[in-house]
Design a protein around this motif. Structure first.
Motif, PDB file in Angstrom:
ATOM      1  N   THR A  86       1.157  -0.897   0.449  1.00 34.25           N
ATOM      2  CA  THR A  86      -0.311   0.294   0.079  1.00 34.25           C
ATOM      3  C   THR A  86       0.660   0.837  -0.345  1.00 34.25           C
ATOM      4  OG1 THR A  86      -0.239   0.022   2.320  1.00 34.25           O
ATOM      5  CG2 THR A  86      -2.075  -1.440   0.786  1.00 34.25           C
ATOM      6  N   GLY A  87       2.027   1.136  -0.504  1.00 37.87           N
ATOM      7  CA  GLY A  87       2.502   2.289  -0.532  1.00 37.87           C
ATOM      8  C   GLY A  87       3.767   3.096   0.904  1.00 37.87           C
ATOM      9  N   LYS A  88       3.695   2.130   1.709  1.00 37.94           N
ATOM     10  CA  LYS A  88       4.214   2.418   3.061  1.00 37.94           C
ATOM     11  C   LYS A  88       5.951   2.316   3.018  1.00 37.94           C
ATOM     12  CE  LYS A  88       0.351   3.317   5.454  1.00 37.94           C
ATOM     13  NZ  LYS A  88      -0.726   2.542   3.875  1.00 37.94           N
ATOM     14  N   LEU A  89       6.525   3.114   3.729  1.00 38.67           N
ATOM     15  CA  LEU A  89       8.046   3.369   2.958  1.00 38.67           C
ATOM     16  C   LEU A  89       8.406   1.386   4.304  1.00 38.67           C
ATOM     17  CD1 LEU A  89      11.106   3.437   2.182  1.00 38.67           C
ATOM     18  CD2 LEU A  89      10.829   5.179   3.481  1.00 38.67           C
ATOM     19  N   ARG A  90       9.034   1.330   4.478  1.00 38.72           N
ATOM     20  CA  ARG A  90       9.490  -0.075   5.231  1.00 38.72           C
ATOM     21  C   ARG A  90      11.317   0.443   5.582  1.00 38.72           C
ATOM     22  NH1 ARG A  90       8.113  -4.491   9.251  1.00 38.72           N
ATOM     23  NH2 ARG A  90       5.729  -4.545   8.590  1.00 38.72           N
ATOM     24  N   LEU A  91      12.003   1.068   6.534  1.00 39.19           N
ATOM     25  CA  LEU A  91      12.927   1.128   7.185  1.00 39.19           C
ATOM     26  C   LEU A  91      13.471  -0.211   7.175  1.00 39.19           C
ATOM     27  CD1 LEU A  91      13.098   4.142   8.135  1.00 39.19           C
ATOM     28  CD2 LEU A  91      13.296   4.240   6.603  1.00 39.19           C
ATOM     29  N   CYS A  92      13.192  -0.988   7.897  1.00 39.85           N
ATOM     30  CA  CYS A  92      13.659  -2.722   8.100  1.00 39.85           C
ATOM     31  C   CYS A  92      12.415  -3.579   7.991  1.00 39.85           C
ATOM     32  CB  CYS A  92      14.677  -2.353   9.018  1.00 39.85           C
ATOM     33  SG  CYS A  92      14.596  -3.757  10.336  1.00 39.85           S
ATOM     34  N   ASP A 116       4.312   7.395   4.689  1.00 40.57           N
ATOM     35  CA  ASP A 116       3.123   6.685   3.676  1.00 40.57           C
ATOM     36  C   ASP A 116       3.530   7.135   2.815  1.00 40.57           C
ATOM     37  OD1 ASP A 116       1.000   6.433   1.887  1.00 40.57           O
ATOM     38  OD2 ASP A 116      -0.725   6.281   3.441  1.00 40.57           O
ATOM     39  N   LEU A 117       4.290   6.903   1.779  1.00 38.99           N
ATOM     40  CA  LEU A 117       4.886   8.074   0.115  1.00 38.99           C
ATOM     41  C   LEU A 117       3.344   7.581  -0.683  1.00 38.99           C
ATOM     42  CD1 LEU A 117       8.389   6.220   0.163  1.00 38.99           C
ATOM     43  CD2 LEU A 117       7.555   8.120   0.726  1.00 38.99           C
ATOM     44  N   ARG A 118       2.325   6.786  -0.655  1.00 37.13           N
ATOM     45  CA  ARG A 118       1.789   6.662  -1.834  1.00 37.13           C
ATOM     46  C   ARG A 118       0.771   7.871  -1.667  1.00 37.13           C
ATOM     47  NH1 ARG A 118      -2.552   2.173  -3.346  1.00 37.13           N
ATOM     48  NH2 ARG A 118      -3.572   2.645  -1.431  1.00 37.13           N
ATOM     49  N   LEU A 119       0.144   8.164  -0.206  1.00 40.00           N
ATOM     50  CA  LEU A 119      -0.467   9.590   0.426  1.00 40.00           C
ATOM     51  C   LEU A 119       0.294  10.550  -0.328  1.00 40.00           C
ATOM     52  CD1 LEU A 119      -3.074  10.067   1.911  1.00 40.00           C
ATOM     53  CD2 LEU A 119      -1.583  10.383   3.508  1.00 40.00           C
ATOM     54  N   ARG A 152      -0.440  11.229  -3.702  1.00 38.26           N
ATOM     55  CA  ARG A 152      -1.727  10.971  -4.474  1.00 38.26           C
ATOM     56  C   ARG A 152      -1.381  12.921  -4.383  1.00 38.26           C
ATOM     57  NH1 ARG A 152      -4.901   5.953  -2.524  1.00 38.26           N
ATOM     58  NH2 ARG A 152      -4.415   5.172  -4.107  1.00 38.26           N
ATOM     59  N   GLN A 153      -0.977  13.190  -2.833  1.00 42.28           N
ATOM     60  CA  GLN A 153      -0.886  15.182  -1.756  1.00 42.28           C
ATOM     61  C   GLN A 153      -0.295  16.146  -3.294  1.00 42.28           C
ATOM     62  OE1 GLN A 153       0.233  14.089   1.653  1.00 42.28           O
ATOM     63  NE2 GLN A 153      -2.030  13.929   2.168  1.00 42.28           N
ATOM     64  N   GLY A 154       0.703  14.765  -4.153  1.00 42.49           N
ATOM     65  CA  GLY A 154       1.705  16.043  -4.815  1.00 42.49           C
ATOM     66  C   GLY A 154       2.801  16.052  -4.247  1.00 42.49           C
ATOM     67  N   ARG A 155       2.972  16.178  -2.594  1.00 42.88           N
ATOM     68  CA  ARG A 155       4.056  16.250  -2.046  1.00 42.88           C
ATOM     69  C   ARG A 155       5.338  16.495  -2.761  1.00 42.88           C
ATOM     70  NH1 ARG A 155       3.594  15.170   3.603  1.00 42.88           N
ATOM     71  NH2 ARG A 155       5.449  15.917   3.527  1.00 42.88           N
ATOM     72  N   ASP A 156       6.120  16.896  -3.116  1.00 39.99           N
ATOM     73  CA  ASP A 156       7.234  16.304  -3.031  1.00 39.99           C
ATOM     74  C   ASP A 156       8.226  15.134  -2.451  1.00 39.99           C
ATOM     75  OD1 ASP A 156      10.651  17.042  -4.323  1.00 39.99           O
ATOM     76  OD2 ASP A 156      10.889  18.210  -3.422  1.00 39.99           O
ATOM     77  N   LEU A 157       8.747  14.292  -3.136  1.00 45.77           N
ATOM     78  CA  LEU A 157       8.452  13.164  -2.773  1.00 45.77           C
ATOM     79  C   LEU A 157      10.087  12.663  -1.593  1.00 45.77           C
ATOM     80  CD1 LEU A 157       6.676  10.750  -4.560  1.00 45.77           C
ATOM     81  CD2 LEU A 157       6.437  11.854  -2.590  1.00 45.77           C
TER      82      LEU A 157
END
Ligand code: SAM
Ligand code: SF4
Length: 319
Positions: free
Chosen positions: A262-268, A276-279, A282-287
């Motif tokens: 679902t697009g969440k970054l997991r570091l380990c 939540d990178l997908r969110l 969708r919000q058009g933020r600078d990733l």
């Protein structure tokens, strides 16, 4: 020259594992509960477009290797466009981990779409035991899938076997024998005490036990960024790997990030999901600044105990 993505410990992160789905066509007893359902209100998996948009940003930041996993990634109806799109981004090494059940028909199309290689999970060579550990899987399908992968050039082929005390230790020699005449790698993975494995019946069976019982195994240099200690039996074509996650032996050189279905970054592998990178997409933020800030907090070492309490099962995390 690509940028380097560095975490807070100065480790270079160039490897991203993307989970394509939490769903699976098997129910391996140590991985997934029999009646597994997505949690209530669970978001749908990322679309092909979302996966490619996020992968593009990671690639620009320095990711050069991507592995697709799950759940079972071959269940994705849009797997071929995903693979094609990732390869078109310029990902140098594109791999996939699968249970192999659907590989027979998909191996050649996947190779044609740009997939470089596959790892196939296989814990036993006995059809009755396979049926029971996977709760219904047919070993013959996996073996056909392995043959198709070889024919299609999805190589070097790796077979992943989880060491399950009381179940497959008597098959270790037979599994190692697969490397006799073929240039494939059989990798034994220690069972991690998390998710379903916490409630299972399997005894922990260590990689060191096998090494002690097989002094004839000859050590080989480790692959760059690899997590397996590699060996070869004298005169054998293939290699044998041991992955001992509990000992933290590869945390110091860990180069991995994970993206959940679902697009969440997991570091380990052994920590809760983060941003939540997908969110954000969708919000058009600078990733890029989001990712650069997040990776600073990649844990120095895993703490398997924490993961044990997070309740996540391995099909949700992506192995
Ligand atoms: N369905 C695909 C497969 O089976 O290859 C990909 C996902 S599966 C979660 C990825 C890997 O995780 C498999 O090789 C599986 O055996 C392994 N795995 C699952 N639970 C595990 C555990 N508790 N400890 C170690 N490996 C585990
Ligand atoms: Fe499915 Fe892979 Fe887990 Fe087995 S190990 S239940 S094939 S996700």
């Amino acid at each position: 020259m690509k940028a380097d993505l560095l975490d807070g410990q100065g480790r270079r992160l160039d490897y991203l594992r993307i989970s394509l789905t939490c769903a699976c066509n098997l129910r391996c007893t140590y991985c997934m509960p029999m009646g597994w359902q997505p949690s209530q209100g669970e978001e749908s998996p990322m679309t092909c477009e979302e996966i490619l948009a996020l992968a593009r940003v990671f690639h620009e930041l320095g990711i050069r290797k991507i592995r697709l996993t799950g759940g079972e990634p071959l269940l994705r109806g849009d797997l071929l466009p995903i693979v094609r799109g990732l390869k078109d981004l310029g990902i140098e090494e594109l791999a996939l981990t699968t249970n192999g059940l659907l590989l027979k028909d998909l191996a050649q199309p996947l190779k044609d779409a740009g997939l470089d290689r596959v790892n196939v999970s296989l814990d036993t060579l006995d059809p009755v035991k396979y049926l029971s550990i996977t709760r219904g899987g047919a070993l013959s399908k996996v073996l056909e899938g392995l043959e198709a992968a070889k024919r299609s050039g999805l190589t070097p082929l790796k077979i992943n076997t989880v060491l399950l005390g009381g179940f497959n230790e008597i098959e270790v020699d037979a599994l190692m024998e697969l490397t006799h005449h073929e240039a494939l790698s059989v990798r034994f993975i220690e069972l991690m005490p998390m998710g379903e494995a916490l409630h299972g019946i399997f005894r922990f069976y260590s990689a060191q036990t096998i090494l002690n019982e097989h002094p004839e195994l000859q050590p080989l240099p480790q692959e760059r960024g690899g997590v397996a200690s590699l060996y070869r039996l004298p005169g054998y074509k293939g290699t044998i790997g041991f992955i001992d996650p509990i000992s933290c032996s590869f945390c110091d050189t860990c180069s991995r990030l994970r993206l959940s279905a679902t697009g969440k970054l997991r570091l380990c592998l052994h920590h809760e999901t983060g941003v939540d990178l997908r969110l954000a997409l969708r919000q058009g933020r600078d990733l890029k600044p989001l990712i650069l800030e997040a990776v600073k907090h990649k844990p120095k070492r895993h703490q398997l105990e924490e993961a044990s309490h997070s309740g996540a099962t391995m099909n949700e995390i992506g192995g």
